[in-house]
Write a protein that holds these residues in place. Structure first.
Motif, PDB file in Angstrom:
ATOM      1  N   VAL A 120      18.265   3.897  -4.139  1.00 50.23           N
ATOM      2  CA  VAL A 120      18.635   4.502  -2.853  1.00 50.23           C
ATOM      3  C   VAL A 120      18.240   5.977  -2.938  1.00 50.23           C
ATOM      4  N   ALA A 121      17.369   6.380  -2.050  1.00 54.83           N
ATOM      5  CA  ALA A 121      16.830   7.740  -2.105  1.00 54.83           C
ATOM      6  C   ALA A 121      16.607   8.289  -0.705  1.00 54.83           C
ATOM      7  N   VAL A 122      16.829   9.585  -0.591  1.00 54.00           N
ATOM      8  CA  VAL A 122      16.483  10.322   0.623  1.00 54.00           C
ATOM      9  C   VAL A 122      15.697  11.547   0.184  1.00 54.00           C
ATOM     10  N   SER A 123      14.601  11.787   0.851  1.00 54.36           N
ATOM     11  CA  SER A 123      13.763  12.937   0.538  1.00 54.36           C
ATOM     12  C   SER A 123      14.617  14.197   0.430  1.00 54.36           C
ATOM     13  N   PRO A 124      14.419  14.998  -0.619  1.00 51.27           N
ATOM     14  CA  PRO A 124      15.248  16.202  -0.796  1.00 51.27           C
ATOM     15  C   PRO A 124      15.314  17.103   0.432  1.00 51.27           C
ATOM     16  N   ASP A 134       0.806  -1.228   0.000  1.00 54.39           N
ATOM     17  CA  ASP A 134       0.000   0.000   0.000  1.00 54.39           C
ATOM     18  C   ASP A 134       0.836   1.275   0.000  1.00 54.39           C
ATOM     19  N   ARG A 135       2.140   1.160   0.278  1.00 57.53           N
ATOM     20  CA  ARG A 135       3.003   2.347   0.299  1.00 57.53           C
ATOM     21  C   ARG A 135       3.825   2.493  -0.980  1.00 57.53           C
ATOM     22  N   ILE A 136       3.591   1.618  -1.948  1.00 58.96           N
ATOM     23  CA  ILE A 136       4.339   1.723  -3.210  1.00 58.96           C
ATOM     24  C   ILE A 136       4.184   3.104  -3.847  1.00 58.96           C
ATOM     25  N   PRO A 137       2.986   3.691  -3.916  1.00 62.87           N
ATOM     26  CA  PRO A 137       2.893   5.036  -4.511  1.00 62.87           C
ATOM     27  C   PRO A 137       3.779   6.069  -3.801  1.00 62.87           C
ATOM     28  N   GLU A 138       3.918   5.955  -2.493  1.00 64.61           N
ATOM     29  CA  GLU A 138       4.770   6.887  -1.749  1.00 64.61           C
ATOM     30  C   GLU A 138       6.238   6.721  -2.107  1.00 64.61           C
ATOM     31  N   VAL A 139       6.697   5.457  -2.183  1.00 64.92           N
ATOM     32  CA  VAL A 139       8.111   5.251  -2.489  1.00 64.92           C
ATOM     33  C   VAL A 139       8.408   5.664  -3.930  1.00 64.92           C
ATOM     34  N   VAL A 140       7.478   5.410  -4.843  1.00 65.04           N
ATOM     35  CA  VAL A 140       7.671   5.840  -6.229  1.00 65.04           C
ATOM     36  C   VAL A 140       7.726   7.368  -6.301  1.00 65.04           C
ATOM     37  N   ALA A 141       6.907   8.045  -5.530  1.00 68.59           N
ATOM     38  CA  ALA A 141       6.961   9.516  -5.487  1.00 68.59           C
ATOM     39  C   ALA A 141       8.324   9.993  -4.995  1.00 68.59           C
ATOM     40  N   LEU A 142       8.892   9.300  -4.003  1.00 69.37           N
ATOM     41  CA  LEU A 142      10.231   9.637  -3.519  1.00 69.37           C
ATOM     42  C   LEU A 142      11.262   9.422  -4.622  1.00 69.37           C
ATOM     43  N   TRP A 143      11.174   8.297  -5.335  1.00 68.00           N
ATOM     44  CA  TRP A 143      12.116   8.018  -6.420  1.00 68.00           C
ATOM     45  C   TRP A 143      12.009   9.069  -7.514  1.00 68.00           C
ATOM     46  N   GLU A 144      10.805   9.508  -7.806  1.00 66.33           N
ATOM     47  CA  GLU A 144      10.621  10.550  -8.817  1.00 66.33           C
ATOM     48  C   GLU A 144      11.168  11.885  -8.326  1.00 66.33           C
ATOM     49  N   ALA A 145      10.937  12.219  -7.057  1.00 65.23           N
ATOM     50  CA  ALA A 145      11.422  13.486  -6.496  1.00 65.23           C
ATOM     51  C   ALA A 145      12.944  13.556  -6.461  1.00 65.23           C
ATOM     52  N   THR A 146      13.589  12.403  -6.416  1.00 62.22           N
ATOM     53  CA  THR A 146      15.055  12.380  -6.349  1.00 62.22           C
ATOM     54  C   THR A 146      15.694  12.035  -7.697  1.00 62.22           C
ATOM     55  N   GLY A 147      14.902  11.991  -8.747  1.00 58.23           N
ATOM     56  CA  GLY A 147      15.440  11.793 -10.093  1.00 58.23           C
ATOM     57  C   GLY A 147      15.917  10.391 -10.407  1.00 58.23           C
ATOM     58  N   LEU A 148      15.403   9.380  -9.703  1.00 56.62           N
ATOM     59  CA  LEU A 148      15.866   8.015  -9.920  1.00 56.62           C
ATOM     60  C   LEU A 148      15.119   7.269 -11.017  1.00 56.62           C
ATOM     61  N   VAL A 185      10.807   8.784   4.199  1.00 55.09           N
ATOM     62  CA  VAL A 185      11.885   9.736   3.916  1.00 55.09           C
ATOM     63  C   VAL A 185      13.101   9.108   3.241  1.00 55.09           C
ATOM     64  N   ALA A 186      13.174   7.764   3.169  1.00 53.70           N
ATOM     65  CA  ALA A 186      14.336   7.118   2.556  1.00 53.70           C
ATOM     66  C   ALA A 186      13.947   5.741   2.033  1.00 53.70           C
ATOM     67  N   SER A 187      14.737   5.251   1.076  1.00 52.14           N
ATOM     68  CA  SER A 187      14.484   3.914   0.544  1.00 52.14           C
ATOM     69  C   SER A 187      15.759   3.298  -0.001  1.00 52.14           C
ATOM     70  N   ALA A 188      15.729   1.974  -0.104  1.00 49.66           N
ATOM     71  CA  ALA A 188      16.766   1.213  -0.795  1.00 49.66           C
ATOM     72  C   ALA A 188      16.158  -0.106  -1.227  1.00 49.66           C
ATOM     73  N   MET A 189      16.173  -0.375  -2.535  1.00 52.97           N
ATOM     74  CA  MET A 189      15.767  -1.680  -3.030  1.00 52.97           C
ATOM     75  C   MET A 189      16.999  -2.567  -2.970  1.00 52.97           C
ATOM     76  N   VAL A 190      16.877  -3.715  -2.326  1.00 50.42           N
ATOM     77  CA  VAL A 190      18.024  -4.579  -2.096  1.00 50.42           C
ATOM     78  C   VAL A 190      17.685  -5.996  -2.544  1.00 50.42           C
ATOM     79  N   GLY A 191      18.674  -6.658  -3.132  1.00 43.24           N
ATOM     80  CA  GLY A 191      18.432  -8.015  -3.579  1.00 43.24           C
ATOM     81  C   GLY A 191      19.702  -8.836  -3.682  1.00 43.24           C
ATOM     82  N   PHE A 192      19.499 -10.135  -3.771  1.00 46.52           N
ATOM     83  CA  PHE A 192      20.587 -11.103  -3.875  1.00 46.52           C
ATOM     84  C   PHE A 192      20.326 -11.943  -5.116  1.00 46.52           C
ATOM     85  N   ASP A 193      21.278 -11.959  -6.037  1.00 47.97           N
ATOM     86  CA  ASP A 193      21.085 -12.680  -7.295  1.00 47.97           C
ATOM     87  C   ASP A 193      21.643 -14.100  -7.264  1.00 47.97           C
ATOM     88  N   GLY A 194      22.078 -14.543  -6.098  1.00 48.87           N
ATOM     89  CA  GLY A 194      22.670 -15.863  -5.962  1.00 48.87           C
ATOM     90  C   GLY A 194      24.186 -15.813  -5.945  1.00 48.87           C
TER      91      GLY A 194
END
Length: 135
Positions: free
Chosen positions: A72-76, A9-23, A55-64
């Protein structure tokens, strides 16, 4: 800042953060990226919140083989407060907890400020060329 895992349910918020930080880029669907990360046991999206505000995000993953970090974003209005450092340490811990020995990330060539940020955290430039093809 409290760090937790993104909920659907918070995906729209994190996408807005990514857009605000130019990612975001036109060829990537950030909503689909977030959903894929949440649907896979080998990845997630970590978020940092201050109260209820994301106010911040990081998508993290392990490819094996290696760990990877994206978005990686922090609110401006919160940059310069070490929140980027906190979210990156959380991403490192997420990977470490899964036995991952090396974290990699990609930085756009023109993004010199971000390169300096990662150097301050101990990251090094690898002598490799990243190649890709859009499928």
């Amino acid at each position: 800042m409290i760090i937790s895992t993104l909920s659907e349910d918070r995906i729209p918020e994190v996408v807005a953060l990514w857009e605000a930080t130019g990612l975001t880029r036109p060829w990537n669907d950030p909503v689909a990226d977030a959903r894929k990360a949440l649907a896979n046991d080998g990845s997630t999206v970590l978020i940092g919140t201050d109260g209820h505000t994301l106010v911040a995000s990081a998508m993290v993953g392990f490819d094996g083989h290696r760990g990877w970090v994206y978005y990686v974003a922090v609110s401006p209005d919160r940059q310069g407060m070490r929140l980027g450092e906190e979210i990156m340490h959380a991403a490192e811990e997420w990977l470490r907890g899964r036995g991952v020995g090396k974290l990699q990330l990609m930085i756009r060539e023109e993004n010199h400020a971000v390169r300096s940020f990662y150097r301050r955290l101990g990251y090094q430039t690898e002598q490799v060329t990243v190649m890709s093809i859009r499928l």
